[in-house]
Design an enzyme around this catalytic site. Structure first.
Site: not given
Ligand code: GRF
Length: 198
Positions: A109, A111, A138, A147
């Site tokens: 994932n 984050h 991260s 997370d």
């Molecule tokens: C990103 O900011 C990521 O960190 C968070 O959700 C957002 C996803 O954006 N988990 P995208 O859909 O990849 O443009």
């Protein structure tokens, strides 16, 4: 050497998914096998299909809060796609310990914070409120702890005078698009040394 089959889960526009797809070319050890969303209208599904990647959607709203039934339905296209690695990329549903344990050691994932700081939501506003001078993103292995899994990569950005949460989110997102592909490539090669950028 056969390529690792990579499934990507998303809920929105999929800019991280796009970066991952763009990276899986040539000698990259992975290839996409599925892009899956909890929202049939997710913009990322259209982008993935336009790139010839199989897509699927399981609308979480159809399960009216029955998370186990939703996850059982979500599991089906994943089992059919038989991924070696699953990348959560803006997937906004919390997954149960049972679901996560099925993919233990194979689910990543991204984050938008320098974990372990700011698990959960609103990470940019929280970093600003804390007066942090740096922030970032991260990539971690997904475990039952939200997370909380082992860190596989981090990218740092400066917090600038006058930044709004949106300013910070935009600066972090650029680094996400560099970090996630670099981590996936290393992880698919069986190398768990953290990728550190910025
Ligand atoms: C990103 O900011 C990521 O960190 C968070 O959700 C957002 C996803 O954006 N988990 P995208 O859909 O990849 O443009």
């Amino acid at each position: 050497m056969s390529k690792a089959r990579v499934a990507i889960l998303l809920s929105g526009g999929g800019s991280n998914m796009e970066a991952l797809l763009a990276s899986m070319q040539g000698d990259h050890p992975g290839r996409p096998c599925l892009v899956l969303s909890n929202d049939p209208k997710a913009g990322g599904l259209v982008k993935a299909a336009a790139r010839g990647v199989p897509v699927a959607a399981v609308d979480h709203r159809a399960f009216a809060g029955d998370r186990l039934a939703f996850e059982a339905a979500l599991m089906r296209p994943l089992i059919d796609a038989a991924p070696d690695i699953i990348c959560l990329a803006g997937f906004m549903r919390v997954l149960s310990a049972d679901f996560v344990s099925h993919w233990a050691g194979r689910m990543l994932n991204i984050h938008p914070s320098l974990l372990p700081k700011y698990r959960g939501l609103h990470t940019h506003a929280r970093a600003l409120a804390a007066g942090d001078k740096e922030h970032g993103c991260s990539v971690h292995e997904v475990t039952a702890e939200l997370d909380g899994g082992p860190i596989l990569g981090q990218a740092r950005v400066p917090v600038l005078e006058g930044d709004t949460p949106d300013d910070l989110a935009a600066r972090v997102l650029v680094m996400e698009h560099a970090l996630y592909p670099a981590v996936l490539r290393r992880f698919a090669d069986g190398d768990k040394r953290p990728v550190l950028l910025g």
